[in-house]
Design a protein around this motif. Structure first.
Motif, PDB file in Angstrom:
ATOM      1  N   THR A  87       0.851  -1.179   0.000  1.00 39.58           N
ATOM      2  CA  THR A  87       0.000   0.000   0.000  1.00 39.58           C
ATOM      3  C   THR A  87       0.879   1.218   0.000  1.00 39.58           C
ATOM      4  O   THR A  87       1.894   1.244   0.708  1.00 39.58           O
ATOM      5  CB  THR A  87      -0.843   0.043   1.288  1.00 39.58           C
ATOM      6  OG1 THR A  87      -1.241  -1.266   1.611  1.00 39.58           O
ATOM      7  CG2 THR A  87      -2.030   0.936   1.128  1.00 39.58           C
ATOM      8  N   SER A  91       0.440  -4.260   2.750  1.00 37.94           N
ATOM      9  CA  SER A  91      -0.943  -3.995   3.161  1.00 37.94           C
ATOM     10  C   SER A  91      -1.320  -4.884   4.341  1.00 37.94           C
ATOM     11  O   SER A  91      -0.629  -5.837   4.662  1.00 37.94           O
ATOM     12  CB  SER A  91      -1.869  -4.251   1.963  1.00 37.94           C
ATOM     13  OG  SER A  91      -2.911  -5.105   2.312  1.00 37.94           O
ATOM     14  N   THR A  92      -2.430  -4.583   4.987  1.00 42.91           N
ATOM     15  CA  THR A  92      -2.823  -5.400   6.136  1.00 42.91           C
ATOM     16  C   THR A  92      -3.657  -6.604   5.724  1.00 42.91           C
ATOM     17  O   THR A  92      -4.122  -7.359   6.564  1.00 42.91           O
ATOM     18  CB  THR A  92      -3.645  -4.568   7.141  1.00 42.91           C
ATOM     19  OG1 THR A  92      -4.723  -3.957   6.427  1.00 42.91           O
ATOM     20  CG2 THR A  92      -2.799  -3.501   7.785  1.00 42.91           C
ATOM     21  N   THR A 105       1.541  -3.245  11.978  1.00 40.19           N
ATOM     22  CA  THR A 105       1.798  -3.091  10.544  1.00 40.19           C
ATOM     23  C   THR A 105       3.157  -2.432  10.339  1.00 40.19           C
ATOM     24  O   THR A 105       3.897  -2.785   9.418  1.00 40.19           O
ATOM     25  CB  THR A 105       0.697  -2.227   9.914  1.00 40.19           C
ATOM     26  OG1 THR A 105      -0.571  -2.776  10.248  1.00 40.19           O
ATOM     27  CG2 THR A 105       0.838  -2.183   8.402  1.00 40.19           C
TER      28      THR A 105
END
Lengths: 995, 470
Positions: free
Chosen positions: A669, A682-683, B111
């Protein structure tokens, strides 16, 4: 793949090998009329049974056909009339036939493949066919509205009362969680786009926060664009047992639309002019304050100065209790529809159907409207007796302004404002042209000012086109082989521009007042197909073999630009202080190959079908792999006994699929840090093995024709099992990923559909046709490899009610906090630790029933459609707004409900069952002499009609409409009612003349 | 007829040929992680590094950083009709793991860890366009950021603990207790320090840092400055390891003092010049455009607890951080003051946020001196801050408590609304209770930390926080 191909070739070879020809023929002529009169039946098909020979009657009803020497049988058919077989003994050369009207629609042609049809008397599936006439009995803004109540087994929900659409059809329950959940729409063989493109309303409502469109933008399905008046008939393939021909798009059912074609015979011109109006169908009411003191008590002010000011404010109001709903939603718009069509055949042999539509529907709010213009040209041409060409085109333009409704977090929604504003405050336009400011608690919003200042146009230009060329390679008496090539395009541009100017009070609280949202979606769907159809006719059987290839391509590109900080009056997004852009793109390519055998035998009593469709698509983890979608079905017509003319037993099995739309890749992303682009994973963790969901359906049923064709009864049971459900497994966020797409899980839907149609009274002067349908279905999650989860659909949390997917529960279950293990010490509230989270009920109805009745007395006709939905729960969040602020109409009830809510009881769950009078029409056929006089001798028929839609609702639901859903455009969770646009009822007066 | 036949067959051939068409449609919206396999080029390193720093910045630009911690520390109010989230789950009750107020400061950081791991892995396959020193410098810098991110999560989770992310995306690791996590962070910082030493003081990072790391008095592209950042963070972590109210370890304080002194360029107590106070790494925010990351504290629904205004000492120039506002009230709270940086405006949307300023390091050192019993040294550092803001220097402390009181005052107003620093202190000094702080609502539970987010609990198959493993 290889085995499919070789078996197709083998079948074709067999078919070729058994060709033979007849030598001697004789000519038979005759005339076909409407039974009991001398009215000729034009374009009736006359076939010689046991051969492929046949012809059509001309505009006098006359025909000439060659039959083989010896005794022969003719079968005469015409849509809307009951077919008849007539014996023609050896010597006869003249025969006259009368056909009776098919009031109960005993016969229609049922689509069984891309190029094959079968008579409904033999069809092995539960057939629902809605004719164009039945569809358009009462004018509706869009097709989906017109389908409400007409398809047993379909739950049609409307997201809001705003004009222009926003309706979803759901066939046989919920069949998916994350994949496509709407039926496939096919028009004349072309797959038609049914997306919902968000217009960016979220940028001003902040329903989902941020600057970009969201699922709460009150989106409209694009099937709304189609002109319902062009439709000849709609056939609904309700489940995989019928829709396996559409492969991985068929899980949710398929709605196959056929548009009107030209007819041989006289050229006709049909004109209809409709005028009508709408009005608000339901209001929830505001609290009225009886005195200044009551108002002061409500504010909670304690100081004498403040209380005195409150009382003074109340006393200064000219109207002590405004009916805000009536003031804002009280428009009686002038709606009109002008429809014209021409149909016939040119001397050169081209048959044509040309139609145009100009439609304008107003909304309940000032400046809300829906406009549509469409032009359709359908041409057909036979060349040289063997080649049949067809081209259908439609150009559509629609412009919708739906205003602001639905969830918001700014105060902009009218009901949010009304729920916070004491009803003696006047919000309307003042004589000097200005609007009073709203209250600070709703950011000074004045919804009346918004109707004047905020613009929400959505402009769509669309082209639908299809072409077909069919060549009769072999056209013998007892054998035909057709090759057909077809292709089509559905392309449109959806352009939305929301302008919320800086001088609107609601904008002035923003850091950068003035918002423009510019949305541009370009969608293209292309379909291409080629197939062979071979028909072998023998005394003992008729075998139809078909095989072919197909390709579908879809391109989507949607760009949104949101500008904040725009000078009043400027509509250029580039002039904004802050501009945000987002884009989403998609390309999907699919290829399919199919083969099918239909075997009709035992004097046309037994029909056995077997087929397979192999498909691969770029959305799958392995795009090169073909997935097989087989189907098998059989139906047997039992000869009549007692009062039963005929009974048909049928059994069908089919498999269809649902494509994955994402989940293959782990994307990077992009993230921008001080203007520099960076990338991070990205997650969503990618799953390279993602494959389509598969839905297998077993359907069995019984169709009875009774009392000499005066009644039909049909009963169907189905069991649909969806495996390899695409699930978004929640990963532990501590892995850095929050989701991953997996295939797993199983939903089983089973249900019953019953239909009874009868003509209790049928005389020359008076007839009564009645139809009743019943449908119920339940779906359960029978296997779930992940822990129970809240699906990625919208909700407002479990204190109100959310969808939940858990093994052993219904797929449509609602989970909510509804109980307390121990209240707090004072007994007034439930501590969060003691709240009991339970499964409280089913959001889908227990059953639905539809009642249609048509009474005809001479030239008068009265028709009605009543819809009954029993059971089903919904969450009424609009009440929460009003109870919480203390401005609900019934203050005692509101106080009780709030106190119960604090104690942990979910007071917002309500039964959304209802009985609705959906359609009512009274029509009068002008006497022939009169109509000829009025229209200077040109008119053949003329009719006046008075009709109404959504005329009455009986329900226990306390909200505006038991059918609305804030998150309507999603598979699960379609039961949230949040400050929607109120429902409307419409009345129409129409004049129709055919020339 | 023959003509049509040929045309049709030709068209059919086209359709069949179309079937041979490759059905693969390449993803066209974004690149995939497969792009990371292969030699790491300078351009790719820039992209990945910007990704790490952007993620780190965005994770700090949410409710669950400066705002929520400020509310827990009773300095900040946020009052809005969208309850329960800003009052009832912070000052009126416990935050629910599944709600907006309870689930923050977790997923975003994990993340970030994944992004940091990916970058460090890619570094082991770096192209020969980089020198070994540059690679070491990058490794040291990224590991320092990683340690900072771990600190952020444990700061908000406290005794609940957190998981140390595995390299394998499929593995879910145990929730470790706070002491283990702090030890892990310390190890990462030391490993980073070793890499930075190997890189050499004058080495410059082979990629461009955002201006927050270069334009605020110190250029962190140069290894010597990265070492200062690293040692400052290590000093902070070691100080809180020492102060841990469950496992007070006095031996950590001298270590912390040494590290903080190294971070302050070796300055003696009280000798850090006031001009250095604002120096440090910062986050720079960019409202509007495609980036659209306005500073979230610029918000008309935010105000300061009236006690913040009441407690300011006369003459303190830091009072300029407190400005009047339209009265904001609701849910039992009311205020007429706000933080100057919280006033909703375009300027404030672009207001930078300090990550670890020298002023904070000075005050941390003072705290370490207090705990180590060196009250005189603590007084020097505290006075160097006080006098910069127009206040008279304090007299020598009579005892530890009065020193802590004075320190807490300075830290509160020097670092007002800059992050969870006050929450950390109130918690570890045992002051987050009704003895020291008034109840803000009748049901005030004195929240000190957030629970594990609901998604994490669900993925582990539990409904309440599991016991942490040491």
């Amino acid at each position: 793949m290889k085995t499919v191909r070789s078996s197709v070739l083998a079948l074709l070879f067999l078919a070729f090998a058994s060709a033979s020809a007849f030598a001697q023929t004789r000519t038979v002529t005759g005339r076909v009329t409407v039974e009991g009169s001398s009215e000729p039946l034009v374009a009736a098909s006359v076939n010689v049974v046991g051969t492929s020979m046949g012809t059509y009657t001309d505009d006098q009803g006359r025909f000439t056909v060659s039959v083989p020497a010896g005794p022969a049988t003719l079968r005469v058919r015409r849509i809307g009339y009951v077919q008849k077989t007539v014996a023609v003994p050896s010597g006869d050369t003249q025969v006259d036939i009368g056909l009776a009207r098919d009031v109960l629609q005993l016969e229609t042609q049922v689509i069984t493949g891309t190029a094959t049809t079968v008579s409904s008397t033999n069809a092995a599936n539960a057939v629902t066919v809605v004719t164009g006439e039945k569809l358009n009995r009462v004018p509706a803004q869009t097709i989906d509205y017109a389908l409400q109540g007409k398809i047993p087994g379909a739950v049609v929900t409307q997201n809001s009362g705003a004009p222009g659409g926003g309706v979803q059809v759901q066939l046989r329950g919920i069949s998916t969680i994350n994949s496509s959940f709407l039926p496939l729409y096919v028009i004349d063989g072309v797959i038609v786009d049914n997306s919902q493109i968000a217009n960016g309303l979220n940028a001003i409502t902040e329903a989902a926060g941020g600057n970009f469109p969201s699922t709460q933008d009150q989106r409209v399905n694009r099937t709304a664009d189609i002109n319902p008046n062009d439709i000849e008939s709609i056939q609904v393939l309700k489940g995989p047992s019928a829709s396996s021909i559409y492969g991985s798009r068929g899980t949710n059912g398929v709605i196959v639309i056929t548009t009107k074609q030209g007819l041989a015979g006289r050229n006709t011109l049909d004109l209809t002019q409709r005028f009508g109006t709408s009005r608000i169908a339901n209001k929830i009411g505001m609290r009225c304050f009886g005195s200044g003191q009551e108002y002061a008590d409500w504010t909670g002010d304690t100081s004498a100065v403040a209380i005195a000011a409150d009382i003074a404010l109340y006393n200064s109001a000219t109207t002590k209790c405004h009916d805000y709903e009536q003031e804002l939603y009280g428009e009686h718009p002038f709606n009109y529809q002008t429809i014209g069509s021409m149909r016939g055949q040119t001397p050169g042999g081209t048959n044509y159907f040309v139609s145009g539509l100009v439609q304008h529907d107003g909304g309940l709010q000032l400046n809300d409207n829906y406009n549509k213009q469409s032009l359709r040209v359908n041409l057909g041409q036979k060349i040289g007796g063997r080649l049949n060409l067809r081209a259908n085109t439609e150009i559509i333009h629609s412009l919708t302004e739906r205003g602001v409704s639905g969830n918001d977090n700014t105060g902009i929604n009218p009901y949010t404002t009304f729920s916070q504003t004491p009803s003696f405050i006047d919000l309307r336009k003042q004589p000097d042209g200005t609007y009073p400011q709203g209250l600070a608690v709703v950011n000074f919003n004045n919804p009346f000012q918004n109707t004047e200042l905020i613009k929400t146009p959505e402009d769509v230009f669309r082209l639908l086109g299809s072409g077909n060329a069919t060549y009769n390679l072999i056209a013998q008496d007892r054998q035909t082989l057709d090759f057909s090539l077809s292709g089509g395009v559905d392309a449109y541009n959806d352009h939305a521009k929301i302008i919320s100017p800086a001088n609107a009070y609601i904008e002035q609280v923003n850091a950068n007042p003035g918002t423009i949202v510019l949305g541009n979606g370009t969608i293209f769907n292309g379909t291409l197909g080629a197939n062979f159809t071979h028909r072998l006719i023998r005394d003992a059987f008729t075998a139809t073999t078909s095989a072919g290839l197909g390709q579908v391509r879809r391109n989507v590109d949607i760009i949104d630009n949101t500008g904040r900080g725009v000078f009043p009056g400027v509509t250029n997004v580039a002039s904004a202080t802050q501009i945000f852009t987002t884009e989403s793109q998609d390309i999907v390519k699919s290829q399919s190959i199919f083969a099918q055998e239909e075997f009709l035998t035992l004097a046309e009593r037994l029909l056995v079908t077997a087929g397979v469709n192999g498909e691969r698509t770029s959305n799958n983890g392995d795009p090169k792999k073909y997935y097989a979608y087989p189907k098998f079905s059989a139906s047997y017509r039992v000869p009549g006994f007692f009062k039963i003319d005929e009974a048909k037993l049928r059994l069908a099995y089919g498999r269809a699929g649902n494509q994955p739309t994402s989940g293959k890749f782990t994307f990077l992303t992009n993230i921008i840090d001080e203007g520099v682009t960076g990338y991070r994973s990205s997650t969503a963790l990618g799953a390279s093995g993602v494959k389509p969901e598969t839905a297998s359906e077993l359907e069995g049923g019984l169709d009875l024709t009774l009392f000499g064709g005066r009644a039909t009864f049909s009963a169907t049971q189905f069991r649909k099992q969806i495996d390899n459900l695409l699930l978004t497994a929640s990963l532990a966020p501590s892995t850095g990923f929050s989701t991953q797409t997996i295939n797993g899980g199983q939903i089983v839907n089973h249900g019953t559909e019953l239909e009874l149609n009868m003509t209790p009274i049928q005389t020359d002067r008076f007839s009564w046709i009645s139809g009743t349908t019943y449908a119920s279905s339940k779906g359960k999650v029978t296997r779930l490899p992940v822990p129970g989860f809240i699906p990625v659909s919208g909700s407002f949390g479990s204190r109100f009610g959310n969808a939940f997917v858990a093994q052993g529960q219904l797929i449509s279950v609602i989970q909510a906090v509804n109980g307390c293990t121990a209240l707090n010490a004072a007994g007034t509230a439930c501590p969060s630790a003691n709240r009991v989270l339970t499964f409280v009920g089913n959001s889908l109805p227990d059953y639905t029933m539809g009642f249609t009745n048509e009474l005809q007395a001479g030239p008068f006709r009265l028709a009605s459609l009543v819809d009954w939905k029993k059971g089903g729960l919904g969450v009424n969040l609009t009440n929460d707004y009003f109870y919480g602020s203390g401005l609900a109409k019934d203050t005692a009830l509101a106080a009780r409900q709030l106190s119960n809510f604090a104690k942990g009881i979910d007071v917002w769950l309500e039964n959304t069952g209802f009985v609705k009078l959906r359609e009512l029409t009274l029509s009068y056929d002008l006497p022939a002499a009169f109509s000829r006089q009025i229209f200077h001798g040109r008119a053949q028929t003329a009719r006046l009609e008075l009709s109404g839609r959504n005329l009455a609702t009986w329900t226990k639901y306390t909200g505006l409409d038991p059918e609305v859903s804030n998150f309507g455009n999603q598979s699960l969770g379609r039961f949230q009612d949040v400050t929607p646009y109120p429902p409307m009822k419409s009345f129409f007066f129409s004049v129709n003349a055919t020339f | 007829m023959k003509r049509y036949k040929t045309l049709l067959l030709g068209a059919a051939a086209l359709v069949v040929a179309g079937c041979k068409d490759n059905p693969v449609a390449n993803p066209i919206d974004a690149p995939t992680v497969d792009a990371l396999n292969g030699t790491l080029s300078p351009a790719a390193l820039q992209l990945l590094a910007t990704g790490v720093l952007g993620q780190d910045r965005n994770a700090a630009n949410v409710f669950a950083y400066a705002i929520e911690a400020g509310i827990f520390a009773r300095d900040v109010y946020r009052i809005d009709a969208s309850e329960p989230r800003f009052v009832q789950e912070t000052l009126g009750g416990n935050p629910d793991p599944g709600s907006f107020a309870g689930g923050g400061a977790w997923a975003n950081y994990y993340t970030a860890f994944r992004a940091e791991t990916n970058l460090l892995k890619a570094l082991s396959n770096a192209s020969n366009q980089f020198t070994p020193e540059e690679i070491s410098a990058t490794r040291g810098f990224i590991q320092t950021i990683k340690a900072l991110d771990y600190w952020r999560v444990i700061e908000y989770r406290d005794t609940v603990g957190m998981a140390i992310q595995s390299d394998d995306p499929a593995t879910v690791t145990d929730i470790k207790c706070k002491e283990t996590i702090l030890a892990y962070i310390a190890a990462v910082l030391d490993s980073a320090n070793a890499d930075l030493a190997a890189a050499g003081n004058s080495t410059v990072l082979p990629f461009t840092l955002p201006s927050g790391f270069t334009a605020f008095g110190r250029n962190y592209s140069v290894v010597s400055n990265i070492i200062k950042f690293n040692r400052g963070l290590k000093g902070k972590v070691d100080f809180y390891r020492g102060l841990d109210r469950k496992a007070y370890t006095a031996s950590m304080f001298p270590t912390a003092i040494a590290e903080l002194t190294q971070a302050l360029g070796g300055a003696a107590p009280g000798a850090v010049p006031a001009a250095d106070f604002q120096k440090g790494p910062y986050y720079v925010f960019v409202p509007g455009g495609s980036e659209n990351t306005p500073n979230t504290i610029s918000d008309s629904k935010i105000g300061l607890n009236p006690l913040v205004g009441d407690s300011v000492q006369a003459g303190d120039t830091r009072a300029s951080k407190i400005v009047p506002r339209v009265t904001l009230s609701g849910f039992g709270l009311s205020t007429s003051i706000t933080y100057s940086g919280a006033v909703a405006s375009t300027a404030n949307q672009a207001r930078p946020l300090g990550i670890l300023r020298d002023e904070e390091l000075v005050l941390l050192r003072a705290q370490a001196y207090i705990e180590a019993g060196q009250l005189a040294n603590a007084l020097l550092d505290i006075n160097s801050v006080r006098t910069n803001y127009g206040l008279a220097p304090l007299a020598p402390f009579v005892d530890k408590q009065s020193a802590i009181n004075a320190l807490l005052y300075e830290k509160r107003y020097s670092l007002l609304f800059e992050g969870p620093q006050r929450l950390d202190d109130l918690r570890e000094y045992g002051r987050l209770n009704s003895t020291y702080l008034r109840k803000e609502t009748s049901t005030d539970p004195y929240n000190a930390a957030l629970p594990l987010p609901r998604a994490e609990l669900n993925a582990r198959g539990v409904t309440v926080n599991p016991a942490c493993t040491p």
